[in-house]
Design an enzyme around this catalytic site. Structure first.
Site, PDB file in Angstrom:
ATOM      1  N   SER A 218       0.859  -1.190   0.000  1.00 23.79           N
ATOM      2  CA  SER A 218       0.000   0.000   0.000  1.00 23.79           C
ATOM      3  C   SER A 218       0.889   1.231   0.000  1.00 23.79           C
ATOM      4  O   SER A 218       1.879   1.307   0.719  1.00 23.79           O
ATOM      5  CB  SER A 218      -0.941  -0.017   1.207  1.00 23.79           C
ATOM      6  OG  SER A 218      -0.223  -0.069   2.411  1.00 23.79           O
ATOM      7  N   GLY A 220      -0.338   4.662   0.109  1.00 24.58           N
ATOM      8  CA  GLY A 220      -1.135   5.855   0.390  1.00 24.58           C
ATOM      9  C   GLY A 220      -1.935   6.272  -0.823  1.00 24.58           C
ATOM     10  O   GLY A 220      -2.545   5.431  -1.500  1.00 24.58           O
ATOM     11  N   GLY A 223      -1.911   4.374  -4.231  1.00 30.59           N
ATOM     12  CA  GLY A 223      -2.654   3.147  -4.460  1.00 30.59           C
ATOM     13  C   GLY A 223      -1.894   1.888  -4.100  1.00 30.59           C
ATOM     14  O   GLY A 223      -0.950   1.915  -3.295  1.00 30.59           O
ATOM     15  N   GLY A 249      -5.329   1.465   5.941  1.00 32.15           N
ATOM     16  CA  GLY A 249      -4.657   0.183   5.700  1.00 32.15           C
ATOM     17  C   GLY A 249      -5.471  -0.991   6.233  1.00 32.15           C
ATOM     18  O   GLY A 249      -5.462  -2.084   5.648  1.00 32.15           O
ATOM     19  N   ASP A 250      -6.188  -0.768   7.328  1.00 34.54           N
ATOM     20  CA  ASP A 250      -7.011  -1.841   7.897  1.00 34.54           C
ATOM     21  C   ASP A 250      -8.225  -2.116   7.009  1.00 34.54           C
ATOM     22  O   ASP A 250      -8.640  -3.262   6.852  1.00 34.54           O
ATOM     23  CB  ASP A 250      -7.446  -1.471   9.321  1.00 34.54           C
ATOM     24  CG  ASP A 250      -6.245  -1.171  10.209  1.00 34.54           C
ATOM     25  OD1 ASP A 250      -5.195  -1.829  10.013  1.00 34.54           O
ATOM     26  OD2 ASP A 250      -6.339  -0.283  11.069  1.00 34.54           O
TER      27      ASP A 250
END
Lengths: 305, 305
Positions: A218, A220, A223, A249-250
């Site tokens: 990931s 930010g 993408g 992120g979760d």
């Protein structure tokens, strides 16, 4: 069934104050309490989407009891193992401008408690399940704790998504999770020679993480980049969203766990994960997504093959 | 028996950090938890001195449960009434230099819960007891709450010490407590024309507090001034002590409650209260006293008639 593992959960407190004055005394005008820790955020997002999920991990003391109450209030099924230590708190002091954070250390977990957790995990996880392993390990849990859980899940016929950092990530990768989701900084920490800021670099670094069957990095607002033995896929949000990136992120892990369960092809899965991550940014607190944003972005994000 | 009343207790958390950085994230290196609220400090000091004491008041939720556990761990007898709201926390962030405080608001108390407390209080307090009423009133408890308790105690044949401020003090004084212990600032807030910074002024202001049978004004390092229908007495610490003044007033109330119970004459009682207050300054946290300092100062403080 998706099972989320949170070995170091927290009671997240947000205090609203007019202004932060170092060495002053502040009357807190509002207190918000929520179950915290990355795995509980994953469980909360899945519950919000109506996906069957069980949250497990370690909880102790009155802070742990409070988290249990809050999970029940949110309708999240929980199967935590009790520990003697007090589950930690985090305090975020929000003034008009920004937040100041205070993170308590996690409780010490005894080897007996860790063994009890392994037994509970073995009883809970069955064939076809997907297990999301998220966040830091509290003191007392061995550095290869996630590796042990990944091995137990594989024996049970379940698949695993690993989202952690540092030594816990290094050891976990060696156990061969089905999917690892480091962010660019976590990957760069583990493989300093790779430049994870570009898609090609992220893919190259992910290849270095040879233990995992697949890696999603990931980055930010840039993408996601997915890599596995068959190739590299990429997806990015169609617009830049303002909001609270904590928990994005979760939400990504929630989408990846659901996609792993449903064996969703990469292009479709990455589009879904990008949209759900962005929808978490648009929601005010971690562990929730803005469903309007989610559906709007899904329409704007045609899967790229 | 001495009964302490804490209607708005708190779980006091102290976080140790290297330095406070506004809008930064801090890993807390040490967490200290203790039962807080002025009445619980009074109870803790009396328990440390080996005096029989029962702590009562209102406790709710997991924070209340944690306070109950901590009181049991300290060997303090407790008879609290449960409430639906969550007992508040206070967070003090200690860096190398000083502390920054965050005070949660107290829980809302329902009229039903207040009535239940009045019933418990009536059952608990008997003839010859001394009741120490300390601290603020939480939302929902009527402003004349202490006045009601002072009336109930008098009917039961018990005597009362009142240590509060503002409207709760104004209403409480009208009910005629046996002893009120404002500090100079609290007295000046109620009677702005009196100059409570001098012994004579404190005495004059105390006379204005006509509802109480006796008034002891605490003036920090300047010591104590007692006034009743028979005269004025004064005592001051023989030396200036460095340390933590939080809780010194509560140690003073502990001494006054014990003296009221034993009908100790003013000169001896004030010397004891000054020594115990100073011993609280010498102790690291509120709710405890340094016994060496206490005994040393008692020897240095001959009762003055």
């Amino acid at each position: 069934m998706i099972v989320t593992v949170t070995l170091n959960p927290a009671l997240d407190l947000t205090y609203t104050v007019d202004a932060l004055v170092p060495h002053g005394t502040h009357r807190v005008s509002a207190v918000a309490e929520r179950p915290g820790g990355k795995g509980l955020n994953v469980a909360a997002v899945l519950a919000q989407l109506g996906e069957p999920v069980v949250a497990t991990g370690l909880l102790g003391g009155s802070t742990g009891a409070r988290i249990s109450d809050l999970l029940a209030g949110h309708g999240i099924a929980a199967a935590f193992v009790p520990i003697a230590g007090e589950t930690r708190r985090t305090v975020a002091v929000a003034d008009g401008d920004d937040a100041t954070g205070f993170w308590e250390p996690g409780p010490l977990v005894s080897s007996h408690e860790w063994t009890a957790f392994l037994e509970r995990f073995r009883a809970l996880v069955g064939s076809g399940d997907v297990v999301a392993l998220s966040g830091s390990l509290p003191p007392g849990v061995p550095a290869d704790g996630y590796a042990t859980l990944i091995g137990l899940a594989a024996v049970a016929g379940a698949r695993t998504v690993l989202d952690t950092s540092g030594e816990a990530l290094r050891h976990g990768l060696a156990a061969g999770p089905d999917l690892a989701k480091p962010n660019a900084a976590e990957l760069a920490e583990l493989f300093p020679t790779a430049d994870a800021s570009t898609a090609a670099g992220a893919s190259a670094a992910a290849v270095l993480a040879f233990g995992a069957r697949a890696v999603v990095v990931s980055r930010g607002p840039l993408g996601l980049v997915a890599s596995d033995a068959d190739g590299v896929w990429e997806a990015a949000p169609p617009e830049r969203l303002a909001g609270n990136p904590t928990g994005a992120g979760d939400a990504c892990v929630a989408a990846l766990a659901r996609g792993l369960r449903d064996r969703t092809p990469w292009p479709e899965l990455l589009a879904d994960a990008v949209a759900l991550s962005a929808a978490a940014v648009a929601a005010p607190v971690a562990g929730s997504v803005d469903l309007d944003t989610y559906h709007r972005l899904l329409r704007a994000l045609p899967p790229r093959t």
